[in-house]
Write a protein that holds these residues in place. Sequence first.
Motif, PDB file in Angstrom:
ATOM      1  N   TYR A   1       0.843  -1.187   0.000  1.00 48.97           N
ATOM      2  CA  TYR A   1       0.000   0.000   0.000  1.00 48.97           C
ATOM      3  C   TYR A   1       0.882   1.241   0.000  1.00 48.97           C
ATOM      4  O   TYR A   1       1.943   1.257   0.621  1.00 48.97           O
ATOM      5  CB  TYR A   1      -0.880   0.055   1.260  1.00 48.97           C
ATOM      6  CG  TYR A   1      -1.870  -1.062   1.373  1.00 48.97           C
ATOM      7  CD1 TYR A   1      -3.170  -0.913   0.898  1.00 48.97           C
ATOM      8  CD2 TYR A   1      -1.521  -2.271   1.967  1.00 48.97           C
ATOM      9  CE1 TYR A   1      -4.090  -1.945   1.012  1.00 48.97           C
ATOM     10  CE2 TYR A   1      -2.438  -3.302   2.082  1.00 48.97           C
ATOM     11  CZ  TYR A   1      -3.716  -3.129   1.608  1.00 48.97           C
ATOM     12  OH  TYR A   1      -4.630  -4.139   1.716  1.00 48.97           O
ATOM     13  N   GLU A   2       0.411   2.263  -0.703  1.00 52.48           N
ATOM     14  CA  GLU A   2       1.016   3.588  -0.599  1.00 52.48           C
ATOM     15  C   GLU A   2       0.107   4.415   0.283  1.00 52.48           C
ATOM     16  O   GLU A   2      -1.116   4.436   0.089  1.00 52.48           O
ATOM     17  CB  GLU A   2       1.128   4.253  -1.969  1.00 52.48           C
ATOM     18  CG  GLU A   2       2.219   3.676  -2.828  1.00 52.48           C
ATOM     19  CD  GLU A   2       2.421   4.482  -4.098  1.00 52.48           C
ATOM     20  OE1 GLU A   2       2.554   5.730  -3.996  1.00 52.48           O
ATOM     21  OE2 GLU A   2       2.434   3.867  -5.164  1.00 52.48           O
ATOM     22  N   ILE A   3       0.697   5.098   1.241  1.00 46.62           N
ATOM     23  CA  ILE A   3      -0.066   5.903   2.191  1.00 46.62           C
ATOM     24  C   ILE A   3       0.540   7.294   2.223  1.00 46.62           C
ATOM     25  O   ILE A   3       1.768   7.444   2.270  1.00 46.62           O
ATOM     26  CB  ILE A   3      -0.013   5.280   3.600  1.00 46.62           C
ATOM     27  CG1 ILE A   3      -0.644   3.895   3.582  1.00 46.62           C
ATOM     28  CG2 ILE A   3      -0.672   6.189   4.621  1.00 46.62           C
ATOM     29  CD1 ILE A   3      -0.480   3.128   4.868  1.00 46.62           C
TER      30      ILE A   3
ATOM     31  N   PHE B   1       2.172  -0.379  12.297  1.00 44.43           N
ATOM     32  CA  PHE B   1       2.331  -1.429  11.287  1.00 44.43           C
ATOM     33  C   PHE B   1       3.177  -2.577  11.819  1.00 44.43           C
ATOM     34  O   PHE B   1       2.874  -3.747  11.568  1.00 44.43           O
ATOM     35  CB  PHE B   1       2.927  -0.859   9.999  1.00 44.43           C
ATOM     36  CG  PHE B   1       1.947  -0.025   9.232  1.00 44.43           C
ATOM     37  CD1 PHE B   1       0.905  -0.627   8.545  1.00 44.43           C
ATOM     38  CD2 PHE B   1       2.048   1.355   9.211  1.00 44.43           C
ATOM     39  CE1 PHE B   1      -0.024   0.134   7.845  1.00 44.43           C
ATOM     40  CE2 PHE B   1       1.132   2.126   8.525  1.00 44.43           C
ATOM     41  CZ  PHE B   1       0.093   1.515   7.839  1.00 44.43           C
ATOM     42  N   VAL B   2       4.218  -2.268  12.569  1.00 43.00           N
ATOM     43  CA  VAL B   2       5.074  -3.312  13.140  1.00 43.00           C
ATOM     44  C   VAL B   2       4.277  -4.182  14.116  1.00 43.00           C
ATOM     45  O   VAL B   2       4.407  -5.407  14.110  1.00 43.00           O
ATOM     46  CB  VAL B   2       6.307  -2.688  13.830  1.00 43.00           C
ATOM     47  CG1 VAL B   2       7.110  -3.735  14.578  1.00 43.00           C
ATOM     48  CG2 VAL B   2       7.180  -1.983  12.798  1.00 43.00           C
ATOM     49  N   ARG B   3       3.428  -3.563  14.927  1.00 39.82           N
ATOM     50  CA  ARG B   3       2.608  -4.313  15.890  1.00 39.82           C
ATOM     51  C   ARG B   3       1.671  -5.286  15.193  1.00 39.82           C
ATOM     52  O   ARG B   3       1.327  -6.324  15.744  1.00 39.82           O
ATOM     53  CB  ARG B   3       1.781  -3.357  16.757  1.00 39.82           C
ATOM     54  CG  ARG B   3       2.533  -2.725  17.885  1.00 39.82           C
ATOM     55  CD  ARG B   3       1.589  -2.115  18.914  1.00 39.82           C
ATOM     56  NE  ARG B   3       0.462  -1.411  18.345  1.00 39.82           N
ATOM     57  CZ  ARG B   3       0.364  -0.094  18.208  1.00 39.82           C
ATOM     58  NH1 ARG B   3       1.335   0.679  18.609  1.00 39.82           N
ATOM     59  NH2 ARG B   3      -0.713   0.453  17.683  1.00 39.82           N
ATOM     60  N   PHE B   4       1.237  -4.967  13.981  1.00 39.78           N
ATOM     61  CA  PHE B   4       0.319  -5.822  13.241  1.00 39.78           C
ATOM     62  C   PHE B   4       1.055  -6.694  12.215  1.00 39.78           C
ATOM     63  O   PHE B   4       0.503  -7.054  11.172  1.00 39.78           O
ATOM     64  CB  PHE B   4      -0.767  -4.978  12.557  1.00 39.78           C
ATOM     65  CG  PHE B   4      -1.856  -4.571  13.492  1.00 39.78           C
ATOM     66  CD1 PHE B   4      -3.021  -5.315  13.584  1.00 39.78           C
ATOM     67  CD2 PHE B   4      -1.715  -3.451  14.296  1.00 39.78           C
ATOM     68  CE1 PHE B   4      -4.024  -4.945  14.451  1.00 39.78           C
ATOM     69  CE2 PHE B   4      -2.725  -3.073  15.169  1.00 39.78           C
ATOM     70  CZ  PHE B   4      -3.876  -3.830  15.241  1.00 39.78           C
ATOM     71  N   GLU B   5       2.314  -7.019  12.521  1.00 35.06           N
ATOM     72  CA  GLU B   5       3.129  -7.923  11.712  1.00 35.06           C
ATOM     73  C   GLU B   5       3.213  -7.486  10.255  1.00 35.06           C
ATOM     74  O   GLU B   5       3.116  -8.297   9.333  1.00 35.06           O
ATOM     75  CB  GLU B   5       2.595  -9.356  11.832  1.00 35.06           C
ATOM     76  CG  GLU B   5       2.640  -9.864  13.247  1.00 35.06           C
ATOM     77  CD  GLU B   5       1.986 -11.227  13.408  1.00 35.06           C
ATOM     78  OE1 GLU B   5       1.540 -11.807  12.403  1.00 35.06           O
ATOM     79  OE2 GLU B   5       1.930 -11.686  14.558  1.00 35.06           O
TER      80      GLU B   5
ATOM     81  N   THR C   1      -0.931  -6.219   6.412  1.00 35.97           N
ATOM     82  CA  THR C   1      -2.103  -7.079   6.503  1.00 35.97           C
ATOM     83  C   THR C   1      -3.353  -6.204   6.452  1.00 35.97           C
ATOM     84  O   THR C   1      -3.282  -4.999   6.747  1.00 35.97           O
ATOM     85  CB  THR C   1      -2.091  -7.854   7.831  1.00 35.97           C
ATOM     86  OG1 THR C   1      -2.141  -6.915   8.909  1.00 35.97           O
ATOM     87  CG2 THR C   1      -0.847  -8.727   7.960  1.00 35.97           C
ATOM     88  N   PRO C   2      -4.499  -6.775   6.103  1.00 34.33           N
ATOM     89  CA  PRO C   2      -5.743  -5.985   6.113  1.00 34.33           C
ATOM     90  C   PRO C   2      -6.061  -5.416   7.498  1.00 34.33           C
ATOM     91  O   PRO C   2      -6.596  -4.323   7.614  1.00 34.33           O
ATOM     92  CB  PRO C   2      -6.805  -6.989   5.678  1.00 34.33           C
ATOM     93  CG  PRO C   2      -6.071  -8.038   4.928  1.00 34.33           C
ATOM     94  CD  PRO C   2      -4.704  -8.114   5.551  1.00 34.33           C
ATOM     95  N   GLU C   3      -5.698  -6.147   8.543  1.00 36.26           N
ATOM     96  CA  GLU C   3      -5.936  -5.668   9.906  1.00 36.26           C
ATOM     97  C   GLU C   3      -5.109  -4.422  10.207  1.00 36.26           C
ATOM     98  O   GLU C   3      -5.582  -3.502  10.863  1.00 36.26           O
ATOM     99  CB  GLU C   3      -5.608  -6.763  10.936  1.00 36.26           C
ATOM    100  CG  GLU C   3      -6.507  -7.973  10.865  1.00 36.26           C
ATOM    101  CD  GLU C   3      -6.081  -8.984   9.788  1.00 36.26           C
ATOM    102  OE1 GLU C   3      -4.961  -8.879   9.252  1.00 36.26           O
ATOM    103  OE2 GLU C   3      -6.907  -9.848   9.472  1.00 36.26           O
TER     104      GLU C   3
END
Length: 95
Positions: free
Chosen positions: A4-6, A30-34, A68-70
């Motif tokens: 994704y580009e943000i 992002f790191v927390r959500f792998e 991830t989507p999460e």
Amino acid sequence: MKKYEIMYIIRPTVESENIKTIVNNFNDLFVRFESQVLELKELGLKDLAYEIEHHRKGYYVWLLVEATPEAVAEFNRVVRITEEVIRFIVVKEGE
């Protein structure tokens, strides 16, 4: 995981120390959500195309993430409640 580009824009009135904190908090999310931040560019203070909430400038930050989507859902939730961010966009790479 998908790429994704943000891009998000921080209010120009936010101090530089707080800008670094905001950027680090979003990266840590992002790191927390792998997921991982592949590239980060702080583009700095730039003119806005149009006035947003009485601001003519904003601090631009661009990210390329593999997430991830999460992680993307959590980023969307957190960025919406972060008062210092005046605009953001998330685009799936290739669209």
